[in-house]
Scaffold this active site. Structure first.
Site, PDB file in Angstrom:
ATOM      1  N   GLU A 162       1.039  -1.230   0.060  1.00 29.19           N
ATOM      2  CA  GLU A 162      -0.270  -0.683   0.054  1.00 29.19           C
ATOM      3  C   GLU A 162       0.364   1.508   0.036  1.00 29.19           C
ATOM      4  O   GLU A 162       0.418   2.550   0.658  1.00 29.19           O
ATOM      5  CB  GLU A 162      -0.846   0.022   1.607  1.00 29.19           C
ATOM      6  CG  GLU A 162      -1.755  -1.488   1.313  1.00 29.19           C
ATOM      7  CD  GLU A 162      -2.694  -0.925   2.902  1.00 29.19           C
ATOM      8  OE1 GLU A 162      -2.536  -0.101   3.384  1.00 29.19           O
ATOM      9  OE2 GLU A 162      -3.774  -1.803   2.264  1.00 29.19           O
ATOM     10  N   GLU A 278      -6.346 -11.310  -0.772  1.00 33.46           N
ATOM     11  CA  GLU A 278      -7.076 -10.677   0.417  1.00 33.46           C
ATOM     12  C   GLU A 278      -8.075 -11.045  -0.652  1.00 33.46           C
ATOM     13  O   GLU A 278      -8.869  -9.741   0.031  1.00 33.46           O
ATOM     14  CB  GLU A 278      -6.380  -8.869   0.894  1.00 33.46           C
ATOM     15  CG  GLU A 278      -4.984  -9.411   0.825  1.00 33.46           C
ATOM     16  CD  GLU A 278      -5.141  -8.366   1.691  1.00 33.46           C
ATOM     17  OE1 GLU A 278      -5.067  -7.643   2.319  1.00 33.46           O
ATOM     18  OE2 GLU A 278      -2.786  -8.139   1.496  1.00 33.46           O
TER      19      GLU A 278
HETATM   20  C1  XIL Z   1      -5.817  -6.870   8.466  1.00 33.79           C
HETATM   21  C2  XIL Z   1      -5.886  -7.852   8.957  1.00 33.79           C
HETATM   22  O1  XIL Z   1      -7.395  -8.662   8.508  1.00 33.79           O
HETATM   23  C3  XIL Z   1      -6.744  -7.124  10.768  1.00 33.79           C
HETATM   24  O2  XIL Z   1      -7.024  -8.874  11.716  1.00 33.79           O
HETATM   25  C4  XIL Z   1      -5.486  -6.528  11.251  1.00 33.79           C
HETATM   26  O3  XIL Z   1      -6.026  -5.576  12.241  1.00 33.79           O
HETATM   27  C5  XIL Z   1      -5.374  -5.659  10.348  1.00 33.79           C
HETATM   28  O4  XIL Z   1      -4.861  -5.654   9.058  1.00 33.79           O
HETATM   29  N1  XIL Z   1      -4.599  -4.954   3.630  1.00 33.79           N
HETATM   30  C6  XIL Z   1      -3.712  -5.833   3.908  1.00 33.79           C
HETATM   31  C7  XIL Z   1      -4.032  -6.696   5.389  1.00 33.79           C
HETATM   32  O5  XIL Z   1      -2.328  -6.102   3.452  1.00 33.79           O
HETATM   33  O6  XIL Z   1      -3.252  -6.394   5.833  1.00 33.79           O
HETATM   34  C8  XIL Z   1      -5.055  -6.035   6.667  1.00 33.79           C
HETATM   35  O7  XIL Z   1      -5.402  -7.138   7.169  1.00 33.79           O
HETATM   36  C9  XIL Z   1      -6.592  -5.405   4.921  1.00 33.79           C
HETATM   37  C10 XIL Z   1      -5.978  -4.528   5.345  1.00 33.79           C
END
Ligand code: XIL
Length: 365
Positions: A162, A278
């Site tokens: 990101e 994701e």
């Molecule tokens: C999120 C996790 O799912 C949560 O449990 C944590 O509290 C915050 O991070 N993009 C990403 C992930 O790259 O690392 C994030 O994961 C969600 C958004």
């Protein structure tokens, strides 16, 4: 003599179904009993299907069984993030990650690292410890310690997560993070070079969100991401793939598969692979009715995977969890009516949902 046809037509649940298939010819019995798993369907396409995992694989046998059945690759949802690895400066705790890696190895799964460099999930001590004089050293020391520990054991790393920000808050298209402020705009190159030195065998991924929708913002972020990847590749920086975070919504909107596949193929033309990472489908604004919601969620999985899996450069599809028993969206995208969110492929009781069938259908092609 029990009429086999009657039994099957009666659709007896549970034992009846088992009885029906046990009366079926061996070929049908074999077929009925062996619905290919998502990891099998993915491997048949030459790609990996997987999911994010956490403590549930250790505390819930039913959840663990679902992950073992369907995941050919796993990635810790948060246990590899800096704030969990080095809570106190200089004191590393890899115990949770080691357990997740052991789980993957015991079950023949590939393992992804997430994530070495991000602006979130940073340890509390970092903001007061970092400055322009030591930023590069802090960054490379972290990468060496973490990527070095798992050298040769990972399928891939999300090296930088990101980093693009096309909003007015961004600086030259980059998110104004502590890394930009204390290492400079070359921190991305520095991170990938450090990761390649620490683990030469891992596929090194740039991972980001907001690259999927055919909106003005999506167009700008895709263009900025492509420009950054072009710069890295032209400098010979060891970046190997783009990770598209697949956090989408149901009902799916603003989605044009032609726009997304064109972007993916432009990235692939740089010599890079594609992963959709994701994936989950927020039903925050979908109707309350479960059947309607589950159908809309399934449609979104089908749409996004149907598009990305058709890109020849795609090597992996990863969901952000498998069962509604746990999703970060319950906290981050809750429904106003207070109903449990249903963003994933299995119910909290580990029953396959229409979304599971949609993913299986997309993997079959
Ligand atoms: C999120 C996790 O799912 C949560 O449990 C944590 O509290 C915050 O991070 N993009 C990403 C992930 O790259 O690392 C994030 O994961 C969600 C958004």
């Amino acid at each position: 003599m029990v009429d086999r046809r009657h039994l099957i037509e009666a659709g007896l649940a549970g034992g009846g179904a088992l009885l029906a298939t046990s009366l079926a010819p061996a070929s049908a019995r074999g077929a009925a009993m062996q619905v290919p798993s998502l990891s099998t369907l993915a491997k048949q396409r030459g790609i990996l299907f997987g999911t994010a995992i956490g403590p549930l694989v250790a505390t819930s046998q039913s959840y663990r069984e679902v992950v073992v059945a369907d995941a050919g690759l796993v990635v810790p949802e948060y246990e590899m993030k800096w704030r969990f690895i080095e809570k106190t400066q200089g004191v590393y705790d890899f115990s949770a990650v080691d357990r997740r890696l052991a789980f993957a190895q015991q079950n023949g799964m590939a393992f992804r690292g997430h994530t070495l460099v991000w602006h979130q999930s940073l340890p509390d001590w970092l903001p007061n410890a970092i400055n322009p004089g030591n930023g590069r050293q802090l960054l490379t020391r972290h990468i060496n310690a973490v990527a070095g520990r798992y050298k040769g054991k990972l399928h891939s790393w999300d090296v930088v997560n990101e980093a693009i920000d096309i909003s007015p808050a961004g600086v030259g298209g980059l998110r104004n993070t502590t890394w930009l402020q204390n290492v400079g705009p070359d921190y991305i190159q520095i991170a990938f070079e450090a990761a390649a030195a620490a683990d030469p065998g891992a596929m090194l991924v740039y991972n980001d969100y907001g690259l999927i929708y055919a909106s003005g913002g999506g167009d700008m972020k895709r263009a900025a991401t492509l420009r950054m990847l072009e710069r890295l590749v032209s400098r010979g920086v060891p970046v190997h793939a783009l990770g598209l975070q697949g956090h989408i919504e149901a009902p799916i909107r603003n989605f044009d598969p032609n726009v997304l596949s064109r972007f993916c193929n432009d990235v692939a033309a740089l010599g890079l692979k594609i992963m959709i990472t994701e994936i989950d489908v927020s039903d925050q604004y979908a109707p309350a009715d479960i059947a309607v919601r589950d159908a809309l969620v399934a449609e979104a999985y089908q749409a996004i995977l149907g598009c990305v899996l058709a890109v020849p450069a795609t090597v992996a599809a990863v969901t952000w969890g498998l069962s509604d028993i746990h999703s970060w969206l319950a906290t981050y995208r809750p429904r106003k009516d207070g109903l449990q969110v249903r963003p994933l492929l299995y119910t909290d009781g580990m029953q396959k949902k229409p979304a599971w069938e949609a993913v299986a259908s997309a993997l079959r092609g």
